[in-house]
Design an enzyme around this catalytic site. Structure first.
Site, PDB file in Angstrom:
ATOM      1  N   ASP A  28       0.858  -1.181   0.000  1.00 30.31           N
ATOM      2  CA  ASP A  28       0.000   0.000   0.000  1.00 30.31           C
ATOM      3  C   ASP A  28       0.897   1.233   0.000  1.00 30.31           C
ATOM      4  OD1 ASP A  28      -3.288   0.137   0.972  1.00 30.31           O
ATOM      5  OD2 ASP A  28      -2.157   2.010   0.797  1.00 30.31           O
ATOM      6  N   TYR A  37     -11.509   7.935 -14.563  1.00 28.01           N
ATOM      7  CA  TYR A  37     -11.682   6.675 -13.826  1.00 28.01           C
ATOM      8  C   TYR A  37     -12.345   5.632 -14.725  1.00 28.01           C
ATOM      9  CZ  TYR A  37     -13.204   3.492 -10.061  1.00 28.01           C
ATOM     10  OH  TYR A  37     -13.413   2.390  -9.251  1.00 28.01           O
ATOM     11  N   LYS A  64     -10.669   2.069 -16.101  1.00 28.82           N
ATOM     12  CA  LYS A  64     -11.196   0.740 -15.763  1.00 28.82           C
ATOM     13  C   LYS A  64     -11.588  -0.036 -17.026  1.00 28.82           C
ATOM     14  CE  LYS A  64     -10.743   1.047 -11.288  1.00 28.82           C
ATOM     15  NZ  LYS A  64      -9.826   0.177 -10.549  1.00 28.82           N
ATOM     16  N   THR A 116     -17.143   1.285   0.860  1.00 33.42           N
ATOM     17  CA  THR A 116     -15.741   1.429   1.277  1.00 33.42           C
ATOM     18  C   THR A 116     -15.402   2.924   1.233  1.00 33.42           C
ATOM     19  OG1 THR A 116     -14.797   1.321  -0.939  1.00 33.42           O
ATOM     20  CG2 THR A 116     -15.149  -0.783   0.179  1.00 33.42           C
TER      21      THR A 116
HETATM   22  P1  NAD Z   1     -10.199   1.984  -0.716  1.00 33.87           P
HETATM   23  O1  NAD Z   1     -10.027   3.437  -0.958  1.00 33.87           O
HETATM   24  O2  NAD Z   1     -10.984   1.513   0.471  1.00 33.87           O
HETATM   25  O3  NAD Z   1      -8.757   1.275  -0.650  1.00 33.87           O
HETATM   26  C1  NAD Z   1      -7.800   1.519  -1.638  1.00 33.87           C
HETATM   27  C2  NAD Z   1      -6.408   1.271  -1.052  1.00 33.87           C
HETATM   28  O4  NAD Z   1      -5.465   1.499  -2.109  1.00 33.87           O
HETATM   29  C3  NAD Z   1      -6.042   2.242   0.074  1.00 33.87           C
HETATM   30  O5  NAD Z   1      -5.486   1.540   1.174  1.00 33.87           O
HETATM   31  C4  NAD Z   1      -5.021   3.186  -0.562  1.00 33.87           C
HETATM   32  O6  NAD Z   1      -4.056   3.690   0.356  1.00 33.87           O
HETATM   33  C5  NAD Z   1      -4.388   2.279  -1.604  1.00 33.87           C
HETATM   34  N1  NAD Z   1      -3.772   3.027  -2.697  1.00 33.87           N
HETATM   35  C6  NAD Z   1      -4.242   4.130  -3.325  1.00 33.87           C
HETATM   36  N2  NAD Z   1      -3.378   4.553  -4.253  1.00 33.87           N
HETATM   37  C7  NAD Z   1      -2.329   3.674  -4.236  1.00 33.87           C
HETATM   38  C8  NAD Z   1      -1.121   3.578  -4.966  1.00 33.87           C
HETATM   39  N3  NAD Z   1      -0.784   4.479  -5.891  1.00 33.87           N
HETATM   40  N4  NAD Z   1      -0.288   2.550  -4.685  1.00 33.87           N
HETATM   41  C9  NAD Z   1      -0.599   1.636  -3.727  1.00 33.87           C
HETATM   42  N5  NAD Z   1      -1.725   1.690  -2.987  1.00 33.87           N
HETATM   43  C10 NAD Z   1      -2.579   2.699  -3.242  1.00 33.87           C
HETATM   44  O7  NAD Z   1     -10.800   1.422  -2.073  1.00 33.87           O
HETATM   45  P2  NAD Z   1     -11.684   0.125  -2.442  1.00 33.87           P
HETATM   46  O8  NAD Z   1     -13.090   0.539  -2.518  1.00 33.87           O
HETATM   47  O9  NAD Z   1     -11.284  -1.038  -1.626  1.00 33.87           O
HETATM   48  O10 NAD Z   1     -11.198  -0.049  -3.949  1.00 33.87           O
HETATM   49  C11 NAD Z   1     -10.304  -1.051  -4.350  1.00 33.87           C
HETATM   50  C12 NAD Z   1     -10.410  -1.193  -5.850  1.00 33.87           C
HETATM   51  O11 NAD Z   1     -11.776  -1.450  -6.208  1.00 33.87           O
HETATM   52  C13 NAD Z   1     -10.013   0.056  -6.639  1.00 33.87           C
HETATM   53  O12 NAD Z   1      -9.287  -0.331  -7.781  1.00 33.87           O
HETATM   54  C14 NAD Z   1     -11.341   0.668  -7.019  1.00 33.87           C
HETATM   55  O13 NAD Z   1     -11.255   1.456  -8.169  1.00 33.87           O
HETATM   56  C15 NAD Z   1     -12.183  -0.567  -7.230  1.00 33.87           C
HETATM   57  N6  NAD Z   1     -13.632  -0.355  -7.155  1.00 33.87           N
HETATM   58  C16 NAD Z   1     -14.204   0.132  -6.024  1.00 33.87           C
HETATM   59  C17 NAD Z   1     -15.579   0.336  -6.000  1.00 33.87           C
HETATM   60  C18 NAD Z   1     -16.266   0.909  -4.798  1.00 33.87           C
HETATM   61  O14 NAD Z   1     -17.458   1.211  -4.867  1.00 33.87           O
HETATM   62  N7  NAD Z   1     -15.600   1.075  -3.679  1.00 33.87           N
HETATM   63  C19 NAD Z   1     -16.359   0.023  -7.117  1.00 33.87           C
HETATM   64  C20 NAD Z   1     -15.742  -0.485  -8.249  1.00 33.87           C
HETATM   65  C21 NAD Z   1     -14.356  -0.672  -8.255  1.00 33.87           C
END
Ligand code: NAD
Length: 273
Positions: free
Chosen positions: A38, A173, A177, A208
């Protein structure tokens, strides 16, 4: 009972929060040694402490890495291989949704570039260095794979917005994706005969920090909820369970798929009550 990931070694990026955190816990529960990456080191360290307290028989390594920098990703994979001697699972999950990501007219180029750097190039580099490491896994003669390696599973987190347009603009974004889906399919084809599987995970809207920080009023949340067949946001652990399936040998005949875990969102034509 052996775990579903017994003796496997997994890297999880974005391991400090949300899907990454829940997946790290679940992978460890199922017997994998985990490498928690992370950009937020304290968050990854807390995840490791939880894992070591709950599952003392597995090992957790913490690595501070910005997936938007290839040198960090290369060093991350090297630490996994140095620490555990192999890499079986690469979960390229870290991603960002920039608060100033907007329409084609209003998105600043810097926001576009940063989003692509993390969400797309970060996944590319994760795939590239995972392939190089997985080729070194000891060969399983029974599988008869090309390239002499033992194969592996790579999971790339995309999003439901890669499949359907969202009325709330977040163009960079969405584009990042969509590119993850396309890239993952091609990687799956190119490396299929080496036994390296590539699948995309497409979450629906989740409870989240990534989304809830953005949907910070009841009105904003309600606008989304009317479109969700189940009437609720998903939980990170529901995505972790899907990631576990893709990571494990239970999905051994799956590669190149867009694995949707979205409460039915992308399959339904919903109307407001
Ligand atoms: P989150 O924000 O809860 O967690 C993301 C984590 O990634 C954090 O701990 C952050 O510190 C880390 N991070 C951010 N930039 C980084 C980098 N450059 N290098 C390393 N670590 C980094 O997010 P989440 O909801 O768990 O999302 C995880 C994945 O799921 C992402 O790719 C997001 O786009 C995707 N996603 C999320 C949702 C949603 O609704 N939450 C929906 C579709 C897709």
């Amino acid at each position: 009972m052996p775990g579903r990931l017994q003796h496997k070694v997994a890297i999880i990026t974005g391991a400090g929060s949300g899907i990454g955190l829940e997946s790290s816990l679940l992978f460890a529960q199922e017997g994998a040694h985990v490498v928690l990456a992370d950009i937020n080191l304290p968050a990854a360290e807390s995840a490791a402490a939880l894992i070591q307290a709950r599952f003392p028989t597995v090992k957790a390594i913490v690595v501070k890495a910005d997936v938007g920098k290839e040198a960090d990703v290369e060093a991350l994979v090297a630490k996994a291989v140095q620490g555990f001697g192999r890499l079986d699972i690469m979960f390229n999950n870290a991603g960002i949704m920039h608060p100033n990501d907007s329409t084609a007219l209003d998105t600043d180029e810097k926001v576009w570039d940063l989003t692509m750097q993390v969400n797309l190039k970060g996944v590319w580099w994760g795939c590239k260095h995972a392939v190089l490491a997985m080729r070194q896994n000891p060969a399983d003669a029974e599988k008869g794979l090309l390239g002499g390696g033992g194969g592996g599973s790579v999971i790339n987190t995309a999003s439901f917005v890669a499949i359907m347009g969202a009325a709330t603009p977040q163009l960079a974004y969405t584009a990042s994706k969509g590119a993850v889906l396309a890239m993952t399919r091609e990687l799956a084809m190119v490396h299929a005969r080496e036994g390296i599987r590539f699948n995309s995970l497409c979450p629906g809207p989740l409870k989240t920090p990534l989304l809830m920080d953005f949907l910070n009023t009841p009105e904003k949340r309600d606008r989304r909820l009317v479109h969700l067949p189940m009437g609720r946001f998903g939980e990170a652990v529901e995505l972790a369970k899907a990631a576990l399936f893709l990571a494990s040998d239970e999905s051994s005949y799956m590669t190149g798929t867009d694995f949707k875990v979205d409460g039915g969102l992308t399959s339904c034509y919903t109307t407001a009550l």
